[in-house]
Design a protein around this motif. Structure first.
Motif, PDB file in Angstrom:
ATOM      1  N   UNK A  70     -67.553 -29.398  -4.150  1.00 40.62           N
ATOM      2  CA  UNK A  70     -68.522 -29.128  -3.074  1.00 40.62           C
ATOM      3  C   UNK A  70     -69.294 -30.396  -2.734  1.00 40.62           C
ATOM      4  N   UNK A  71     -69.837 -31.052  -3.746  1.00 32.64           N
ATOM      5  CA  UNK A  71     -70.636 -32.263  -3.525  1.00 32.64           C
ATOM      6  C   UNK A  71     -69.804 -33.347  -2.852  1.00 32.64           C
ATOM      7  N   UNK A  72     -68.579 -33.539  -3.328  1.00 28.99           N
ATOM      8  CA  UNK A  72     -67.744 -34.609  -2.767  1.00 28.99           C
ATOM      9  C   UNK A  72     -67.353 -34.326  -1.316  1.00 28.99           C
ATOM     10  N   UNK A  73     -67.434 -33.057  -0.897  1.00 28.56           N
ATOM     11  CA  UNK A  73     -67.120 -32.698   0.487  1.00 28.56           C
ATOM     12  C   UNK A  73     -68.371 -32.407   1.306  1.00 28.56           C
ATOM     13  N   UNK A  74     -69.540 -32.713   0.732  1.00 26.81           N
ATOM     14  CA  UNK A  74     -70.797 -32.511   1.453  1.00 26.81           C
ATOM     15  C   UNK A  74     -71.163 -31.057   1.667  1.00 26.81           C
ATOM     16  N   UNK A  75     -70.709 -30.188   0.768  1.00 27.41           N
ATOM     17  CA  UNK A  75     -70.957 -28.755   0.885  1.00 27.41           C
ATOM     18  C   UNK A  75     -71.835 -28.266  -0.260  1.00 27.41           C
ATOM     19  N   UNK A  76     -72.465 -27.123  -0.044  1.00 24.42           N
ATOM     20  CA  UNK A  76     -73.138 -26.446  -1.145  1.00 24.42           C
ATOM     21  C   UNK A  76     -72.085 -25.605  -1.870  1.00 24.42           C
ATOM     22  N   UNK A  77     -72.345 -25.216  -3.119  1.00 21.75           N
ATOM     23  CA  UNK A  77     -71.395 -24.317  -3.799  1.00 21.75           C
ATOM     24  C   UNK A  77     -71.152 -23.021  -3.025  1.00 21.75           C
TER      25      UNK A  77
ATOM     26  N   UNK B 135     -58.622 -26.353   7.543  1.00 23.82           N
ATOM     27  CA  UNK B 135     -57.318 -26.261   6.877  1.00 23.82           C
ATOM     28  C   UNK B 135     -56.978 -27.567   6.160  1.00 23.82           C
ATOM     29  N   UNK B 136     -57.263 -28.690   6.801  1.00 25.94           N
ATOM     30  CA  UNK B 136     -56.997 -29.993   6.179  1.00 25.94           C
ATOM     31  C   UNK B 136     -57.804 -30.135   4.892  1.00 25.94           C
ATOM     32  N   UNK B 137     -59.089 -29.750   4.939  1.00 31.43           N
ATOM     33  CA  UNK B 137     -59.931 -29.840   3.746  1.00 31.43           C
ATOM     34  C   UNK B 137     -59.397 -28.937   2.635  1.00 31.43           C
ATOM     35  N   UNK B 138     -59.017 -27.715   2.968  1.00 27.62           N
ATOM     36  CA  UNK B 138     -58.528 -26.788   1.948  1.00 27.62           C
ATOM     37  C   UNK B 138     -57.223 -27.279   1.328  1.00 27.62           C
ATOM     38  N   UNK B 139     -56.330 -27.851   2.120  1.00 32.60           N
ATOM     39  CA  UNK B 139     -55.093 -28.402   1.552  1.00 32.60           C
ATOM     40  C   UNK B 139     -55.418 -29.510   0.560  1.00 32.60           C
ATOM     41  N   UNK B 140     -56.358 -30.364   0.907  1.00 27.60           N
ATOM     42  CA  UNK B 140     -56.759 -31.453   0.023  1.00 27.60           C
ATOM     43  C   UNK B 140     -57.404 -30.926  -1.261  1.00 27.60           C
ATOM     44  N   UNK B 141     -58.303 -29.954  -1.118  1.00 24.25           N
ATOM     45  CA  UNK B 141     -58.977 -29.368  -2.288  1.00 24.25           C
ATOM     46  C   UNK B 141     -57.963 -28.684  -3.193  1.00 24.25           C
ATOM     47  N   UNK B 142     -57.054 -27.903  -2.619  1.00 23.77           N
ATOM     48  CA  UNK B 142     -56.030 -27.229  -3.423  1.00 23.77           C
ATOM     49  C   UNK B 142     -55.143 -28.241  -4.129  1.00 23.77           C
ATOM     50  N   UNK B 143     -54.778 -29.300  -3.453  1.00 22.29           N
ATOM     51  CA  UNK B 143     -53.947 -30.340  -4.062  1.00 22.29           C
ATOM     52  C   UNK B 143     -54.676 -30.991  -5.236  1.00 22.29           C
ATOM     53  N   UNK B 144     -55.942 -31.349  -5.027  1.00 23.31           N
ATOM     54  CA  UNK B 144     -56.735 -31.966  -6.100  1.00 23.31           C
ATOM     55  C   UNK B 144     -56.904 -31.017  -7.275  1.00 23.31           C
ATOM     56  N   UNK B 145     -57.161 -29.738  -6.988  1.00 24.48           N
ATOM     57  CA  UNK B 145     -57.350 -28.757  -8.055  1.00 24.48           C
ATOM     58  C   UNK B 145     -56.052 -28.556  -8.839  1.00 24.48           C
ATOM     59  N   UNK B 146     -54.948 -28.429  -8.125  1.00 20.83           N
ATOM     60  CA  UNK B 146     -53.654 -28.258  -8.781  1.00 20.83           C
ATOM     61  C   UNK B 146     -53.338 -29.448  -9.678  1.00 20.83           C
TER      62      UNK B 146
END
Length: 150
Positions: free
Chosen positions: A32-39, A104-115
């Motif tokens: 969240x922090x790295x993407x400028x979002x709150x939890x 969608x671009x952000x979610x693909x990146x987050x999912x990739x990083x998490x995986x």
């Protein structure tokens, strides 16, 4: 009379479960922090992404928040370009929340990083251990969900 310094510590599997959940929570907070979002904004994005299209009411129920709080969260996400409001085809008073292309671009990146993080974190497990861990984790998660009514 109990002491103010009395500790309440779990033992055994509950300790491991708490450590696992806390590690995942820290990971989510870092994402969240790295993407400028709150939890809460990240939680909302994840749930919307998982379901593709949701109503604010459904999101509020999932997140156990008021629709007013969800309106504030989704307005911030919309203003940042990650979320769009789509008119409900059969109810002019309702809308659907959906990801934008940036969302969608952000979610693909987050999912990739998490995986990648999970893969690296489980690299010391054999294929059989990983299969057993996935099975046990799924069964325990399902049981906890059934006991909490979720």
């Amino acid at each position: 009379m109990t002491s103010a310094t009395e500790k309440h510590a779990l033992e055994g599997f509950p300790v491991a479960a708490i450590r696992f959940v806390r590690a995942l929570e820290r990971n989510r907070e870092n994402i969240a922090i790295s993407n400028g979002l709150t939890p809460s904004e990240l939680r909302a994005l994840f749930w919307i992404a998982e379901h593709a299209s949701v109503t604010p009411k459904a999101l509020a129920e999932h997140m156990e928040m008021t629709t007013g709080a969800i309106t504030a969260i989704t307005t911030r996400l919309s203003d940042r370009g990650f979320l769009q409001r789509i008119a409900h085809p059969s109810d002019r008073r309702s809308i659907f929340l959906e990801l934008t292309q940036s969302g969608h671009t952000m979610m693909r990146s987050i999912h990739s990083d998490f995986t990648r993080m999970v893969s690296e974190s489980t690299s010391s497990l054999t294929k059989e251990e990983l299969i057993a861990f996935e099975s046990a984790l799924t069964r325990v998660a399902d049981e906890v969900a059934s006991r909490t009514g979720r």
